[in-house]
Design a protein around this motif. Sequence first.
Motif, short mmCIF file in Angstrom:
data_model
loop_
_atom_site.label_atom_id
_atom_site.label_comp_id
_atom_site.label_asym_id
_atom_site.label_seq_id
_atom_site.Cartn_x
_atom_site.Cartn_y
_atom_site.Cartn_z
N GLY A 219 0.84 -1.20 0.00
CA GLY A 219 0.00 0.00 0.00
C GLY A 219 0.87 1.25 0.00
O GLY A 219 1.74 1.41 -0.87
N GLY A 220 0.66 2.10 0.98
CA GLY A 220 1.42 3.36 1.07
C GLY A 220 2.88 3.19 1.46
O GLY A 220 3.62 4.18 1.57
N ASP A 221 3.33 1.95 1.64
CA ASP A 221 4.72 1.74 2.04
C ASP A 221 5.57 1.10 0.96
O ASP A 221 6.66 0.59 1.23
N GLY A 222 5.09 1.13 -0.29
CA GLY A 222 5.92 0.61 -1.38
C GLY A 222 5.70 -0.87 -1.61
O GLY A 222 4.60 -1.40 -1.46
N ALA A 223 6.77 -1.55 -1.96
CA ALA A 223 6.67 -2.97 -2.31
C ALA A 223 8.01 -3.65 -2.05
O ALA A 223 9.04 -2.97 -1.90
N VAL A 224 7.98 -4.96 -1.97
CA VAL A 224 9.21 -5.73 -1.84
C VAL A 224 9.25 -6.75 -2.97
O VAL A 224 8.26 -7.43 -3.24
N VAL A 225 10.39 -6.80 -3.66
CA VAL A 225 10.54 -7.66 -4.83
C VAL A 225 11.50 -8.80 -4.50
O VAL A 225 12.59 -8.57 -3.99
N PHE A 226 11.06 -10.00 -4.81
CA PHE A 226 11.86 -11.21 -4.61
C PHE A 226 12.19 -11.75 -5.99
O PHE A 226 11.28 -12.01 -6.79
N VAL A 231 16.42 -9.82 -2.58
CA VAL A 231 15.27 -9.14 -1.98
C VAL A 231 15.50 -7.64 -2.12
O VAL A 231 16.51 -7.12 -1.64
N THR A 232 14.61 -6.93 -2.81
CA THR A 232 14.80 -5.50 -3.06
C THR A 232 13.57 -4.74 -2.61
O THR A 232 12.45 -5.10 -2.97
N THR A 233 13.77 -3.68 -1.84
CA THR A 233 12.66 -2.83 -1.40
C THR A 233 12.43 -1.73 -2.43
O THR A 233 13.37 -1.06 -2.85
N VAL A 234 11.18 -1.57 -2.82
CA VAL A 234 10.81 -0.49 -3.74
C VAL A 234 10.09 0.56 -2.91
O VAL A 234 9.04 0.28 -2.32
N PRO A 235 10.65 1.78 -2.82
CA PRO A 235 10.01 2.79 -1.97
C PRO A 235 8.66 3.23 -2.50
O PRO A 235 8.41 3.16 -3.70
N ALA A 236 7.80 3.69 -1.59
CA ALA A 236 6.49 4.20 -1.99
C ALA A 236 6.67 5.54 -2.69
O ALA A 236 7.64 6.25 -2.47
N ASP A 263 11.43 -5.58 -19.26
CA ASP A 263 12.04 -5.10 -18.01
C ASP A 263 12.37 -6.25 -17.06
O ASP A 263 11.67 -7.26 -17.04
N ARG A 264 13.38 -6.01 -16.22
CA ARG A 264 13.60 -6.90 -15.07
C ARG A 264 12.46 -6.68 -14.09
O ARG A 264 11.86 -5.60 -14.06
N LEU A 265 12.21 -7.69 -13.25
CA LEU A 265 11.07 -7.60 -12.32
C LEU A 265 11.16 -6.36 -11.43
O LEU A 265 10.17 -5.67 -11.21
N VAL A 266 12.36 -6.07 -10.93
CA VAL A 266 12.47 -4.96 -9.99
C VAL A 266 12.22 -3.61 -10.68
O VAL A 266 11.60 -2.71 -10.10
N ASP A 267 12.65 -3.48 -11.92
CA ASP A 267 12.39 -2.23 -12.66
C ASP A 267 10.89 -2.10 -12.98
O ASP A 267 10.32 -1.01 -12.89
N ALA A 268 10.30 -3.22 -13.36
CA ALA A 268 8.85 -3.22 -13.63
C ALA A 268 8.09 -2.83 -12.36
O ALA A 268 7.10 -2.07 -12.41
#
Length: 298
Positions: A219-226, A231-236, A263-268
């Motif tokens: 939600g308002g806290d972004g996302a986490v990509v595996f 493991v990469t955190t995507v900021p909100a 795209d790579r998953l994290v860029d997407a």
Amino acid sequence: MTGRVLVVGSLNADLVVRTARLPAAGETVTGTDLVTEAGGKSSNQAAAAALLGASVVLVGAVGSDAHGRFLLERTRWAGVATAVESLDGVATGVAVITVDRAGENTIVLSPGANAQLTPAHLPAVVFEGAAVLCLALEVPMETVLAAARRGHESGAAVVLNLSPYAAVPDELLRLTDVLLVNEHEAARFLGWGRVDGDWEAVRRSLSGRGIDRAVVTLGGDGAVVFDAGAVTTVPAVPVEVVDSTGCGDAFTGALAHRLAAGDRLVDAARFAALVGAIAATRAGAQASYPTAVEISEG
Ligand code: RIB
Ligand code: NA
């Protein structure tokens, strides 16, 4: 060359009333005039991807009624090619939605024609050349599974959104390339009370279920990509929330669009987080989604 996005699943007429606050059980509150919007998780995902410039086909079912005609018109207006059956003797799917002042919502689904979408409604031709197949859980599980099998066979990356949450067969997980869940769905999928931010533990647990590529949206806290052990955190993207209805679907459609473009998953996921955030700033589901032009000018 950008590949095609195929979406198999639901279309709903969203019947929306806004209220100052959501009613408690047994309580009556007065809201605004009723607004009918185009919705349904899969229709939303398809519209989000198409508005961003993806070539999109949506497979689904509506009733032969006014809501069905409205949804076909709106979905096509968003640029989606539709392979949607109009079924006699059944109502189009409806979502009864209330939204409060803070943009929070409650949704009650009446599946209607979505519940009648069977594997026999999946035209073989739509799977040919699909780069990404998007699936959610508002149509029967046997249809989701049949679509996943055919998508997988034809070489599409299968993106599975576990929403609304339901337990899924192991075979479906094996056919899934990217699992997409919000934090509540993640907790239920893993059999935990809640996901408390120990992302390394989440990664291990997902991997134990055979899932190496996943996105958990917060939600308002972004996302986490595996992705393959990383493991990469995507900021909100911070925004003023008006209506969060369909933001997860905007995220999914945008992610599918970028994956289909290579795209790579994290860029997407970074791009998808921006699209989901913009959707939260406006009322409605599809009605709130940005176009490619808006994003490039923003
Ligand atoms: O995810 C939002 C959607 O859920 C709404 O458009 C509504 O139709 C329900 O399916
Ligand atoms: Na919105």
